[in-house]
Motif scaffolding. Structure first.
Motif, PDB file in Angstrom:
ATOM      1  N   ALA A 212       0.831  -1.204   0.000  1.00 51.96           N
ATOM      2  CA  ALA A 212       0.000   0.000   0.000  1.00 51.96           C
ATOM      3  C   ALA A 212       0.867   1.256   0.000  1.00 51.96           C
ATOM      4  O   ALA A 212       0.508   2.282  -0.584  1.00 51.96           O
ATOM      5  CB  ALA A 212      -0.910  -0.023   1.219  1.00 51.96           C
ATOM      6  N   GLU A 213       2.057   1.177   0.646  1.00 50.32           N
ATOM      7  CA  GLU A 213       2.965   2.325   0.671  1.00 50.32           C
ATOM      8  C   GLU A 213       3.447   2.649  -0.737  1.00 50.32           C
ATOM      9  O   GLU A 213       3.540   3.820  -1.131  1.00 50.32           O
ATOM     10  CB  GLU A 213       4.176   2.038   1.578  1.00 50.32           C
ATOM     11  CG  GLU A 213       3.843   1.844   3.039  1.00 50.32           C
ATOM     12  CD  GLU A 213       3.498   0.392   3.373  1.00 50.32           C
ATOM     13  OE1 GLU A 213       3.116  -0.359   2.443  1.00 50.32           O
ATOM     14  OE2 GLU A 213       3.600   0.005   4.542  1.00 50.32           O
ATOM     15  N   MET A 215       1.863   2.049  -3.358  1.00 58.91           N
ATOM     16  CA  MET A 215       0.739   2.592  -4.119  1.00 58.91           C
ATOM     17  C   MET A 215       0.743   4.118  -4.019  1.00 58.91           C
ATOM     18  O   MET A 215       0.499   4.821  -4.994  1.00 58.91           O
ATOM     19  CB  MET A 215      -0.570   2.036  -3.576  1.00 58.91           C
ATOM     20  CG  MET A 215      -1.740   2.266  -4.496  1.00 58.91           C
ATOM     21  SD  MET A 215      -3.246   1.644  -3.763  1.00 58.91           S
ATOM     22  CE  MET A 215      -3.593   2.897  -2.566  1.00 58.91           C
ATOM     23  N   ARG A 216       1.052   4.629  -2.836  1.00 57.57           N
ATOM     24  CA  ARG A 216       1.155   6.084  -2.682  1.00 57.57           C
ATOM     25  C   ARG A 216       2.218   6.651  -3.619  1.00 57.57           C
ATOM     26  O   ARG A 216       2.031   7.698  -4.234  1.00 57.57           O
ATOM     27  CB  ARG A 216       1.539   6.434  -1.238  1.00 57.57           C
ATOM     28  CG  ARG A 216       0.436   6.319  -0.223  1.00 57.57           C
ATOM     29  CD  ARG A 216       0.893   7.035   1.042  1.00 57.57           C
ATOM     30  NE  ARG A 216       0.051   6.774   2.188  1.00 57.57           N
ATOM     31  CZ  ARG A 216      -1.087   7.420   2.451  1.00 57.57           C
ATOM     32  NH1 ARG A 216      -1.522   8.336   1.620  1.00 57.57           N
ATOM     33  NH2 ARG A 216      -1.777   7.133   3.534  1.00 57.57           N
TER      34      ARG A 216
ATOM     35  N   VAL B  82      -4.711  10.797  -2.014  1.00 58.52           N
ATOM     36  CA  VAL B  82      -5.446   9.547  -1.825  1.00 58.52           C
ATOM     37  C   VAL B  82      -5.259   9.050  -0.393  1.00 58.52           C
ATOM     38  O   VAL B  82      -4.133   8.987   0.105  1.00 58.52           O
ATOM     39  CB  VAL B  82      -4.964   8.457  -2.810  1.00 58.52           C
ATOM     40  CG1 VAL B  82      -5.723   7.161  -2.585  1.00 58.52           C
ATOM     41  CG2 VAL B  82      -5.136   8.920  -4.244  1.00 58.52           C
ATOM     42  N   PRO B  84      -5.935   5.692   1.185  1.00 54.20           N
ATOM     43  CA  PRO B  84      -6.403   4.348   0.844  1.00 54.20           C
ATOM     44  C   PRO B  84      -7.068   3.640   2.014  1.00 54.20           C
ATOM     45  O   PRO B  84      -6.909   4.027   3.170  1.00 54.20           O
ATOM     46  CB  PRO B  84      -5.115   3.621   0.438  1.00 54.20           C
ATOM     47  CG  PRO B  84      -4.019   4.366   1.094  1.00 54.20           C
ATOM     48  CD  PRO B  84      -4.484   5.767   1.283  1.00 54.20           C
ATOM     49  N   ASP B  86      -6.455   0.545   3.069  1.00 50.91           N
ATOM     50  CA  ASP B  86      -5.422  -0.055   3.920  1.00 50.91           C
ATOM     51  C   ASP B  86      -4.503   1.056   4.413  1.00 50.91           C
ATOM     52  O   ASP B  86      -4.192   1.981   3.666  1.00 50.91           O
ATOM     53  CB  ASP B  86      -4.577  -1.057   3.114  1.00 50.91           C
ATOM     54  CG  ASP B  86      -5.433  -2.210   2.629  1.00 50.91           C
ATOM     55  OD1 ASP B  86      -6.339  -2.617   3.354  1.00 50.91           O
ATOM     56  OD2 ASP B  86      -5.190  -2.683   1.495  1.00 50.91           O
ATOM     57  N   ILE B  87      -4.057   0.915   5.655  1.00 51.75           N
ATOM     58  CA  ILE B  87      -3.152   1.942   6.186  1.00 51.75           C
ATOM     59  C   ILE B  87      -1.816   1.832   5.475  1.00 51.75           C
ATOM     60  O   ILE B  87      -1.157   0.797   5.540  1.00 51.75           O
ATOM     61  CB  ILE B  87      -3.012   1.810   7.708  1.00 51.75           C
ATOM     62  CG1 ILE B  87      -4.357   2.187   8.343  1.00 51.75           C
ATOM     63  CG2 ILE B  87      -1.907   2.702   8.241  1.00 51.75           C
ATOM     64  CD1 ILE B  87      -4.444   1.988   9.811  1.00 51.75           C
ATOM     65  N   ALA B  88      -1.460   2.907   4.775  1.00 53.23           N
ATOM     66  CA  ALA B  88      -0.271   2.867   3.926  1.00 53.23           C
ATOM     67  C   ALA B  88       0.802   3.783   4.495  1.00 53.23           C
ATOM     68  O   ALA B  88       1.026   4.904   4.016  1.00 53.23           O
ATOM     69  CB  ALA B  88      -0.632   3.282   2.505  1.00 53.23           C
ATOM     70  N   ASN B 146      -2.666   8.047   8.395  1.00 58.11           N
ATOM     71  CA  ASN B 146      -2.919   7.657   7.007  1.00 58.11           C
ATOM     72  C   ASN B 146      -3.519   8.831   6.223  1.00 58.11           C
ATOM     73  O   ASN B 146      -3.140   9.084   5.066  1.00 58.11           O
ATOM     74  CB  ASN B 146      -3.893   6.467   7.009  1.00 58.11           C
ATOM     75  CG  ASN B 146      -3.873   5.686   5.728  1.00 58.11           C
ATOM     76  OD1 ASN B 146      -2.824   5.541   5.095  1.00 58.11           O
ATOM     77  ND2 ASN B 146      -5.028   5.178   5.318  1.00 58.11           N
ATOM     78  N   GLY B 150      -1.892  11.419   3.104  1.00 58.01           N
ATOM     79  CA  GLY B 150      -2.572  11.597   1.819  1.00 58.01           C
ATOM     80  C   GLY B 150      -2.922  13.030   1.492  1.00 58.01           C
ATOM     81  O   GLY B 150      -3.172  13.351   0.324  1.00 58.01           O
TER      82      GLY B 150
END
Lengths: 382, 314
Positions: A212-213, A215-216, B82, B84, B86-88, B146, B150
């Motif tokens: 997911a990281e 994805m950022r 963004v 998301p 899920d925690i990114a 998170n 973003g």
């Protein structure tokens, strides 16, 4: 960005464990467990020895040859500081005067060993084992000769083979490599190979379908090429630091021989690191699952490769060389081991260059493929 | 009318035999909070991923800020934020480092970035936790981190993909208040959720999606106006006989009556005196009423009537 990638790498405890702590711990355990035996074998001061032969014959000549080989100052097995004496009584006087530690009295079919009063345990063990070993083999060959006289011609050759086995290894697989040193090198190579985990982590930083990281990152306008470079560099620098720590520890604490050519050692280390990092990137790119699942799969390959390179069973590479040499040729851990071994112990310069060329070529190929795939401007397929 | 800054037309996404998005379309106007509402597996996240060029689609047209969106559209990406589902965030970086890292993907100038990062920290109220690693934060605080990652670069269009999943009510309210603040600051928000209460509370316009298709789109009132049910009347009354229930059913605005021997539930269409009329019928029958409620239909009722199933499956 580079700063944070570097911080992330340095705080990755799992990678630091596998690449630094685990190999150093294994090496230390090996040193503690077997170091004293190895050091004894390799630090024997030549013992003052007198040989007294009674009469002439193949038995006396054969034994004299064996002891002479073990008295060669240029050999790694220089155990005896040898002199010859005709009279046994004079030889014994030398023992009493402490001018000799061992006296071999060789007759037509037996050897008697005399030791000085304050002889060392090493002197007792080595003199006895050399005499007994020779006597057993000679008796065995003589019996064979009695049954089949045509075998006489081979007697001398067989006896001389006893001394040949004590000669130093010229090439890694001309004979069994020294298992003690091989273990240290294999463990060091294992540590380097585990750097592949950083390659997997690099993919986890940059591929949106992996984490997911990432994805950022994929959603941002940041240039991919620059980020790949930063991420790669942020892994390479800690890897160099880690291997420098390992080599220093091996040299200064464990007394493992590292050869006499620091430039070649540096070249080997850098190319092995780059190979491992690129290998990890490829694993990260083409395996399926989460970052940790991909890392687990890479670990399985590394463990297998390291096992086949003789980390746990030292004779494996020798067996492969004898029966299926291609396994050694394509196993990355063995190729890296051989390079290191050739560099420091094996003295096979051509072997070193051949193997390091293999490592560099494969590393370059994997690096280019990895960078191209990572840099592709396409949908991430999350 | 405000200009449209995101338009999606005829979007089709297939996973082999499964059609995840079936000629899906939506449009988001500048400055609004647009809700994308649908049950789990309805295609919300797939739609967002296609819009953001994270996922390749089979057919369709996606324009953001009037330009074609693609993986290489960096001039569009710089103005998008963004959050998301899920925690990114990186577990090995602290709260401050995480926000600074992700903001750094957009903002190169160090001074500007420092200011933006501090503003993001203030916005999500994580000032006391800047040196903490994420693993030491509670679920709600992690969600806020998170969000900060973003929005720190001050995007014009922000996607929130189910940001309140597994968050306690207090943190949820803080998150919703924060989203409202962002809109006030000029951002346009696309908010996906399967929590209808949140969407009703927050969104100016809503699109209901199911099986990858647009079911309905409009303001909350417009959506509620699409269904015949406009009032649900609940009355506690014991022993109501069949004759009285039939009398209630015969009323022109009533289309469904349920009675379990204690509670009478009447679903009625638009009518000014629904409650009074039903109470009168019960009084005429001599029944004693304990509690009387009248509720407006929810988005769940809208979804139920349009699709024949509940919006939430849990």
């Amino acid at each position: 960005m580079f700063k944070y990638y570097l911080i992330k790498t340095l705080r990755n405890k799992m990678v630091l464990f596998w690449t630094l702590i685990f190999p150093l711990a294994l090496m230390t355990v090996m040193k503690v467990a077997f170091g004293s035996i190895y050091d004894m074998e390799n630090s024997i001061d030549p013992m003052k020895t007198v040989i007294v032969t009674e009469g002439e014959g193949p038995y006396q000549d054969g034994f004299r040859d064996v002891v002479s080989t073990l008295s060669d100052k240029d050999s790694d097995n220089y155990y005896f500081d040898l002199t010859e004496e005709k009279d046994l009584a004079k030889a014994k006087d030398l023992l009493l005067d402490e001018k000799a530690e061992i006296v071999f009295s060789v007759k037509a079919d037996s050897i008697e060993v005399f030791l000085s009063e304050d002889h060392s345990d090493t002197a007792a063990i080595i003199s006895k084992s050399v005499a007994d070993s020779f006597d057993q083999k000679y008796t065995m060959i003589k019996d064979a000769y009695m049954k089949d006289p045509s075998a006489a011609a081979s007697i001398a050759q067989d006896i001389s083979s006893m001394t040949a086995s004590t000669k130093p290894v010229e090439n890694v697989f001309d004979g069994d490599p020294d298992p003690y040193t091989w273990y240290f090198y294999s463990t060091f190579v294992m540590g380097i190979f585990f750097i592949a985990m950083m390659g997997v982590a690099l993919v986890g930083d940059l591929k949106a379908d992996v984490s997911a990281e990432a994805m950022r990152f994929s959603l941002s306008p940041a240039g991919k090429g620059k980020m790949i470079f930063y991420s790669y560099l942020s892994k390479l620098i800690p890897c160099l630091m880690i291997t420098a720590i390992q080599l220093t520890y091996m040299k200064l604490v464990l007394n493992v021989p590292l050869g006499k050519d620091p430039l070649k050692l540096f070249a080997f280390t850098v190319s092995a690191i780059m190979f491992s990092l690129s290998f990890g990137v490829i694993c990260g790119l083409f395996f399926k699952g989460t970052v940790s699942q991909r890392a687990n799969k890479a670990t399985a390959i590394i463990m297998t490769s390291v096992f086949l390179s003789g980390e746990m069973i030292g004779v494996l590479p020798g067996l492969f060389e004898q029966y299926c040499p291609i396994i050694n040729d394509i196993n990355p851990a063995t190729v890296m081991n051989m390079t290191f071994y050739n560099l420091t112990v094996g003295n096979s310069v051509s072997g070193f260059y051949l193997n390091i060329t293999k490592i560099i070529a494969v590393a370059a190929l994997l690096l280019v493929v990895g960078a191209l795939v990572l840099r592709r401007e396409k949908y991430a397929s999350v | 009318m405000a200009k449209e800054i995101l338009t999606v037309k005829e979007l089709v996404k297939r996973y082999k035999e499964l059609i995840a998005l079936d000629h899906f379309g939506m449009s988001v106007r500048e400055g609004e909070i647009f809700g994308l509402l649908g049950p789990n597996g309805s295609g919300k996240t797939t739609a967002i991923n296609c819009i953001l060029s994270l996922l390749e689609y089979d057919k369709g047209d996606i324009k953001i800020f009037g330009k074609e969106m693609s993986p290489k559209a960096y001039d569009i990406k710089k103005d998008i934020g963004v959050v998301p589902q899920d925690i990114a965030v990186y577990e090995s970086l602290s709260v401050y480092e995480n926000i600074d890292f992700f903001c750094g993907l957009y903002i190169r100038d160090k001074e500007t970035r420092k200011k933006y990062v501090q503003e993001a920290i203030d916005f999500v109220a994580l000032n006391d936790f800047v040196k903490f690693r994420p693993k030491k934060l509670s679920g709600g605080l992690k969600r806020r981190l998170n969000i900060a990652c973003g929005i720190a670069h001050k995007p014009k269009l922000i996607f929130f993909d189910e940001p309140t999943v597994a968050v306690d009510p207090q943190s949820r309210n803080k998150i919703l208040e924060g989203i409202e603040e962002l809109r006030k600051g000029g951002a346009t928000i696309v908010y996906t959720s399967h929590y209808m209460e949140e969407v009703e509370q927050l969104c100016d316009r809503v699109l209901i999606i199911d099986k990858g298709t647009t079911i309905a789109e409009g303001t909350i009132d417009e959506l509620k106006g699409m269904i015949k049910k406009s009032e649900i009347i609940t009355i506690e009354a014991s022993g109501v006989d069949e004759k009285t229930i039939t009398s209630i059913k015969e009323k022109s605005t009533v289309y469904n009556v349920e009675y379990d021997g204690r509670v009478l539930k009447v679903e009625a269409g638009s009518g000014k005196h629904n409650v009074i009329d039903i109470v009168n019928i019960l009084q005429e029958g001599g029944y004693r009423m304990k509690k009387i409620f009248s509720e407006q239909p929810t988005l769940n009722d809208v979804f139920l009537e349009l699709t024949g199933k509940q919006l939430r499956d849990e």
